[in-house]
Design a protein around this motif. Structure first.
Motif, mmCIF file in Angstrom:
data_model
loop_
_atom_site.group_PDB
_atom_site.id
_atom_site.type_symbol
_atom_site.label_atom_id
_atom_site.label_comp_id
_atom_site.label_asym_id
_atom_site.label_seq_id
_atom_site.Cartn_x
_atom_site.Cartn_y
_atom_site.Cartn_z
ATOM 1 N N ASP A 55 -23.079 39.694 60.357
ATOM 2 C CA ASP A 55 -21.811 40.626 59.649
ATOM 3 C C ASP A 55 -21.684 40.189 58.754
ATOM 4 O O ASP A 55 -20.920 39.196 58.377
ATOM 5 C CB ASP A 55 -20.663 40.215 61.142
ATOM 6 N N VAL A 56 -21.693 41.463 57.928
ATOM 7 C CA VAL A 56 -21.657 41.213 56.195
ATOM 8 C C VAL A 56 -19.923 41.063 56.671
ATOM 9 O O VAL A 56 -19.473 40.452 55.321
ATOM 10 C CB VAL A 56 -21.814 42.054 55.640
ATOM 11 N N ARG A 57 -18.847 41.309 56.718
ATOM 12 C CA ARG A 57 -17.606 41.784 57.123
ATOM 13 C C ARG A 57 -17.342 39.916 56.696
ATOM 14 O O ARG A 57 -16.163 39.584 56.350
ATOM 15 C CB ARG A 57 -16.641 42.496 58.064
ATOM 16 N N LYS A 58 -17.846 38.900 57.497
ATOM 17 C CA LYS A 58 -17.926 37.585 57.612
ATOM 18 C C LYS A 58 -18.735 36.785 56.694
ATOM 19 O O LYS A 58 -18.141 35.523 56.362
ATOM 20 C CB LYS A 58 -18.554 37.148 58.864
ATOM 21 N N HIS A 115 -18.490 34.520 53.084
ATOM 22 C CA HIS A 115 -17.871 33.450 52.608
ATOM 23 C C HIS A 115 -18.406 33.349 51.393
ATOM 24 O O HIS A 115 -19.539 33.283 51.419
ATOM 25 C CB HIS A 115 -17.336 32.491 52.944
ATOM 26 N N VAL A 116 -17.880 33.682 50.052
ATOM 27 C CA VAL A 116 -18.565 33.014 48.633
ATOM 28 C C VAL A 116 -19.261 31.827 48.994
ATOM 29 O O VAL A 116 -19.725 31.328 48.038
ATOM 30 C CB VAL A 116 -17.803 32.811 47.720
ATOM 31 N N LYS A 117 -18.362 30.830 49.695
ATOM 32 C CA LYS A 117 -19.314 29.246 49.557
ATOM 33 C C LYS A 117 -20.346 29.485 50.061
ATOM 34 O O LYS A 117 -20.970 28.087 49.894
ATOM 35 C CB LYS A 117 -18.147 28.512 50.364
ATOM 36 N N PHE A 118 -21.240 30.389 50.454
ATOM 37 C CA PHE A 118 -22.098 30.573 51.476
ATOM 38 C C PHE A 118 -23.502 31.463 50.912
ATOM 39 O O PHE A 118 -23.978 31.761 51.307
ATOM 40 C CB PHE A 118 -22.119 30.328 53.390
ATOM 41 N N TRP A 119 -22.548 32.153 49.542
ATOM 42 C CA TRP A 119 -23.471 32.480 48.661
ATOM 43 C C TRP A 119 -24.817 32.079 48.716
ATOM 44 O O TRP A 119 -25.172 31.369 48.105
ATOM 45 C CB TRP A 119 -22.623 33.086 47.440
ATOM 46 N N ARG A 120 -26.050 32.802 48.683
ATOM 47 C CA ARG A 120 -27.119 32.408 47.147
ATOM 48 C C ARG A 120 -28.163 33.936 47.362
ATOM 49 O O ARG A 120 -27.577 35.173 47.650
ATOM 50 C CB ARG A 120 -27.918 31.691 49.334
ATOM 51 N N PRO A 121 -28.970 33.439 46.409
ATOM 52 C CA PRO A 121 -29.467 34.403 45.444
ATOM 53 C C PRO A 121 -30.441 35.528 46.986
ATOM 54 O O PRO A 121 -31.318 35.177 47.370
ATOM 55 C CB PRO A 121 -30.334 34.582 44.797
ATOM 56 N N GLN A 122 -30.038 37.239 46.386
ATOM 57 C CA GLN A 122 -31.074 37.842 47.060
ATOM 58 C C GLN A 122 -31.551 38.614 46.260
ATOM 59 O O GLN A 122 -30.957 39.616 45.905
ATOM 60 C CB GLN A 122 -30.217 38.440 48.730
ATOM 61 N N VAL A 123 -32.812 38.215 46.378
ATOM 62 C CA VAL A 123 -33.319 39.112 45.223
ATOM 63 C C VAL A 123 -34.188 40.090 44.774
ATOM 64 O O VAL A 123 -35.170 39.895 45.839
ATOM 65 C CB VAL A 123 -34.176 37.647 44.393
ATOM 66 N N LEU A 124 -34.267 41.453 44.790
ATOM 67 C CA LEU A 124 -35.205 42.101 44.081
ATOM 68 C C LEU A 124 -35.719 42.351 42.527
ATOM 69 O O LEU A 124 -35.532 42.588 42.131
ATOM 70 C CB LEU A 124 -34.309 43.936 44.482
ATOM 71 N N LEU A 125 -37.060 41.759 42.702
ATOM 72 C CA LEU A 125 -38.023 41.707 42.286
ATOM 73 C C LEU A 125 -38.901 42.940 41.885
ATOM 74 O O LEU A 125 -39.776 42.874 42.107
ATOM 75 C CB LEU A 125 -38.842 40.755 41.617
ATOM 76 N N MET A 126 -38.638 43.851 40.337
ATOM 77 C CA MET A 126 -39.064 45.084 40.155
ATOM 78 C C MET A 126 -40.722 44.826 39.512
ATOM 79 O O MET A 126 -40.255 44.165 38.137
ATOM 80 C CB MET A 126 -38.111 45.820 39.728
ATOM 81 N N VAL A 127 -41.392 44.705 40.560
ATOM 82 C CA VAL A 127 -42.748 45.024 39.418
ATOM 83 C C VAL A 127 -43.767 46.048 39.605
ATOM 84 O O VAL A 127 -44.225 46.231 39.805
ATOM 85 C CB VAL A 127 -44.281 42.967 40.461
#
Length: 907
Positions: free
Chosen positions: A529-532, A534-546
């Motif tokens: 759930d995106v509503r849950k 928390h910043v301390k569990f943030w991680r990069p989720q990357v879209l690399l345009m090629v």
């Protein structure tokens, strides 16, 4: 549409047709490697001849005549019946799974191996298939030893007499047993090589002979009067042991004495029996339940015949065994049951009835096991799972007989007969069969749990409960029978699994793991759930345009290190309009991009789109890529400059022409080989070539991402970065990561704790935690104006050091005076916060570049603050010119603009 009338997909092994077998017996057709549709003979067999006869004959092995008394004598009637009930409960649960799988599609050659491999994939299928092959080999050796035992009971010389009497002329002893077993095995080999079809055609006649022998036993129990016997066995040394035994006919006292167990010494192995060892011998009579399922390709109505025939055959054999147990315990004293395996011959009206039944049952079971094992090995060889060692087993004769696989089986069975006694190998045979049955139950359980729409067996009398109970009961009984053999077989299975996983064989069979993963991922995505968040569990989720992977591979590899277990998506925009095209050109490109991901060894998804412009396509991908809580939060772009891109495909040996043809011919590459992969991606852009993007469109993409609350990273000079490929052993010990958290194009800003600066630090820290950068040194540069009367920078430095301590970021802080740089900075009337680009002088930009070159020229990668792009597109070229001037000649550099809070100081 062109493919709307595509015919139904046929079952086969990567296009290979594999013929079905009876109890392992060969059919007349030969596998056609080039035909898409398996060639089959006419379906002629009905339920009785196609399923019941081979199943009953396979289950009426040597135990029926030679070990019934052994089981009842040691275990007693009550425990003996308990063993029968337990054994038939286990196989009944497995039968439900077999019926379900076999009525969900055609079963080809290989029986249990085919079921498991096509349900669970090549790793499980290959490992379990090889274990099932070994079970058949050991069973073949066991049946041969049983046959030799029966022959010596009739023709063996009396150990108590120095002179041969009558027909008892064969000398006895361990090496003689091995010799006789080898002769019998040679006979089985000749039949399997020359006339395996003869065996399948005479199966019904053999069953009639066995049935007549059984009837003679039941009739004799009523007609024969009580008898007394003296039984002799050769003891240790030259000692002869004599036992007085009797046949009482139906007698209540005899039945009462035989009700309970009395485990004692087994005269053939000289070891004391127990429940587990006796059960192991008894269970070998329950190992023929798949004979009917192997016949699905030759049955008129397999969905009806396999369940009905198998269940009726099992009920019939269960009834016979129960009646024989009761008959033996009610008519023979315990001494006769324990000390004479072939007591049915002694108490028969005409002993040859039983003798012929024993010989037919054991010889047919041995040949059936040899033929079945050779067909499993042949199927394994055709699938090329184990490579060169099993490759010869794929060779067949002109009639389709896999004679090399038969030779393999014969050689291994010859090794088994060196055990010398049937009881010595019974435990191992039982453990292997139980493991194979557990795998069949696992296959059915996985199909049921995966909820695949195409799993629609016509046999419905099963559920995941029966599958799970079957698995547990098989595993429990394995360890009850012999913990050492069970542990060893599981270890061997795991080693085979690891070997096949390491070889990574790919196939077109379908992987149940993919269905199960889909089922679980869908469930957990709904729970994410995106509503849950928390910043301390943030991680990069990357879209690399090629744009073109040929010039972007190094950046793709670098971003793979930057994702920190997060989502990583390679995005590409194909320019075009679907209205003017006959079909979507993007759909045919996915396999090429996925093959590229495999080649590079990155853990990334691929998302392609068709759009009239790159900017619009990037907007689409930023909005729709991902699912639920797994959506990109960071956009990474290559830098927009006039540099001539380099072709990575010409530098990396994995993409060079010299590597073409290294894979084996049997490798399944999903239709994309290396030449096709190279040809798909166009050559890199030349200097004179037109650009896909205008500067305004490129800056617009950056602006769009920031408006959509996505962080933006621009990568420049990453074609110079080495050591990021999957085969590299770099650990970063010789590397340095430099971070410049200040907005260098706006010297007036001294805030090191704004969102963008903290995001910059977080990304550098994430890179420092990855495998190839874990030992790299991280340096953070603080720019100060030392000539200013304001000495607040000293306080800011201490504050910043305390911030790094709270963030647990280990890095050295470098103070860089930049008074000489700032003096070139002009102060325009515009305000950057209003969205205008400052009119920075060339001297200032050159000075900033020189400062970076002076302090960070030796760094492996640099992290710089990316200013917010201008609001008006007319300033886009000027914005890009500033960025190009600042980063000119630096080497691998990542310009970052963060818009989301990512750091957290509390626990």
């Amino acid at each position: 549409m062109s493919n709307e009338r595509t015919p139904l997909i046929t079952s086969g092994v990567c296009g290979l047709a594999v013929t079905a077998v009876t109890c392992g017996a060969a059919s007349d057709s030969t596998p056609e490697s080039n035909s898409e549709t398996p060639s089959r003979g006419p379906r002629k067999l009905n339920t009785f001849f196609g399923v019941m006869v081979p199943t009953v004959l396979s289950m009426f092995s040597i135990v029926l005549f030679l070990r019934t008394g052994f089981v009842v004598g040691h275990a007693g009637l009550l425990q003996g019946l308990l063993m029968v009930v337990v054994a038939y409960t286990i196989i009944s649960l497995t039968i439900l799974s077999i019926c379900a799988i076999s009525t969900n599609g055609a079963i080809q050659g290989g029986g249990a191996y085919y079921m498991i491999s096509r349900s669970l994939g090549p790793e499980f299928g290959g490992s379990i298939g090889l274990m099932f092959f070994l079970a058949k080999v050991f069973a073949c050796g066991e049946y041969v030893l049983g046959l030799v035992e029966a022959i010596l009971d009739v023709f063996g010389a009396d150990p108590d007499s120095a002179v041969s009497e009558g027909v008892r002329v064969l000398p006895q002893g361990y090496w003689y047993t091995v010799l006789y077993s080898s002769v019998v095995l040679l006979l089985c080999l000749l039949v399997c090589l020359v006339g395996a079809h003869i065996y399948s055609r005479t199966a019904f006649v053999i069953l009639l002979v066995v049935t007549v022998s059984l009837l003679s036993i039941f009739i004799s129990s009523v007609a024969v009067k009580p008898l007394d016997f003296v039984i002799t066995h050769k003891g240790s040394g030259n000692q002869t042991l004599r036992y007085n035994a009797s046949y009482t006919g139906f007698n209540a006292t005899t039945l009462r004495n035989n009700l309970y167990s009395a485990y004692s010494l087994d005269y053939s192995t000289n070891s004391v029996m127990s429940f587990s060892t006796v059960f192991a011998v008894m269970f070998t009579s329950c190992t023929g339940i798949m004979a009917g399922a192997n016949m699905s390709g030759d049955l008129k109505t397999p969905s009806v015949s396999i369940p009905k025939g198998t269940i009726v055959a099992v009920l019939y054999t269960f009834t016979v065994y129960v009646l024989l147990f009761i008959l033996a315990s009610a008519t023979c004293d315990r001494t006769l049951l324990i000390q004479d395996y072939g007591f049915f011959q002694r108490i028969n009206l005409w002993p040859p009835f039983v003798t012929v039944g024993i010989y037919c049952a054991s010889l047919s079971a041995a040949m059936c096991a040899m033929i079945g094992a050779s067909r499993i090995l042949h199927a394994l060889a055709l699938d090329q799972l184990f490579g060169l060692p099993l490759a010869p087993a794929a060779v067949t004769s002109s009639s389709g007989n896999p004679w090399v696989a038969v030779l393999y089986t014969w050689g291994l069975a010859q090794c088994v007969v060196f055990a010398g006694q049937l009881n010595a190998v019974a435990s191992l045979v039982t453990v292997f069969y139980l493991l194979a049955y557990a795998a069949v139950d696992l296959a059915c359980l996985a199909l049921e749990w995966a909820s695949a729409p195409n799993f629609r067996p016509t046999f419905q009398l099963f559920s995941w409960h029966t599958c799970l109970l079957g698995i547990l009961s098989c595993l429990v009984m394995m360890f009850v029978i012999n913990p050492v053999y069970s542990s060893g077989s599981i270890v061997l299975l795991l080693l085979l699994l690891l070997f096949l996983h390491y070889r990574s064989p790919t196939s077109s069979w379908g992987y149940i793991s993919q269905a199960l993963i889909f089922h679980q991922v869908r469930k957990y995505l709904l729970m994410l759930d995106v509503r849950k968040d928390h910043v301390k569990f943030w991680r990069p989720q990357v879209l690399l345009m090629v744009a073109n992977p040929r010039s972007s591979c190094q950046l793709i590899l670098f971003v793979n290190q930057l994702k920190k277990g997060g989502l990583y998506v390679l995005g590409h925009v194909q320019l075009g309009d679907l209205d003017s095209l006959p079909s979507d050109p993007v759909q045919q490109q996915y396999n090429f991009w996925l093959s590229l991901v495999d080649k590079l060894g990155v853990k990334a998804f691929v998302d392609l789109t068709l759009s009239p412009s790159v900017r619009q396509g990037t907007q689409h991908l930023l909005r729709i890529t991902g699912l639920g809580g797994m959506k990109p939060n960071t956009l990474v772009l290559g830098f927009y400059d006039s540099c001539t891109p380099e072709d990575f495909f010409l530098q990396d040996t994995a993409f060079c022409g010299s590597s073409v043809g290294r894979g084996s011919e049997g490798d399944y590459n999903f239709g994309v080989d290396l030449p096709s992969l190279q040809a798909h991606f166009p050559p890199v852009r030349h200097v004179e070539s037109p650009r896909w993007l205008t500067p305004e469109e490129y800056v617009g993409i950056i602006s769009d991402a920031i408006k959509m609350n996505k962080n933006v990273c621009l990568g420049r000079y990453f074609f110079q970065l080495e050591g990021e490929d999957k085969d590299s052993k770099v650990d970063g010990s010789e590397r340095t990561i430099d971070v410049w958290p200040l907005n260098l194009l706006q010297p007036g800003s001294r805030d090191y704790e704004d969102v963008c600066s903290l995001f910059l630090l977080q990304m550098a820290c994430v890179l420092n935690m990855s495998s190839k950068w874990r030992h790299a040194r991280m340096r953070i540069f603080l720019n100060v104006e030392t000539q200013s009367n304001d000495q607040g920078w000293v306080v800011n430095e201490e504050t910043f050091r305390e911030l790094l301590k709270q963030l647990r970021i280990r890095a050295s802080i470098k103070i860089v005076p930049w008074d000489s740089v700032v003096q070139h900075h002009s102060q325009p009337g515009g305000d950057d916060s209003a969205g205008t680009t400052q009119a920075l002088s060339e001297d200032f930009l050159t000075a900033v570049n020189c400062m970076l070159m002076e302090h960070s020229s030796q760094a492996a990668v640099r992290f710089l603050y990316l200013p917010r792009p201008p609001a008006h597109h007319s300033q886009s070229q000027h914005y890009l010119a500033q960025l190009e001037a600042v980063t000119s000649g630096l080497g691998p550099t990542l310009l970052i603009h963060g818009v989301t809070p990512v750091t957290y100081t509390d626990l």
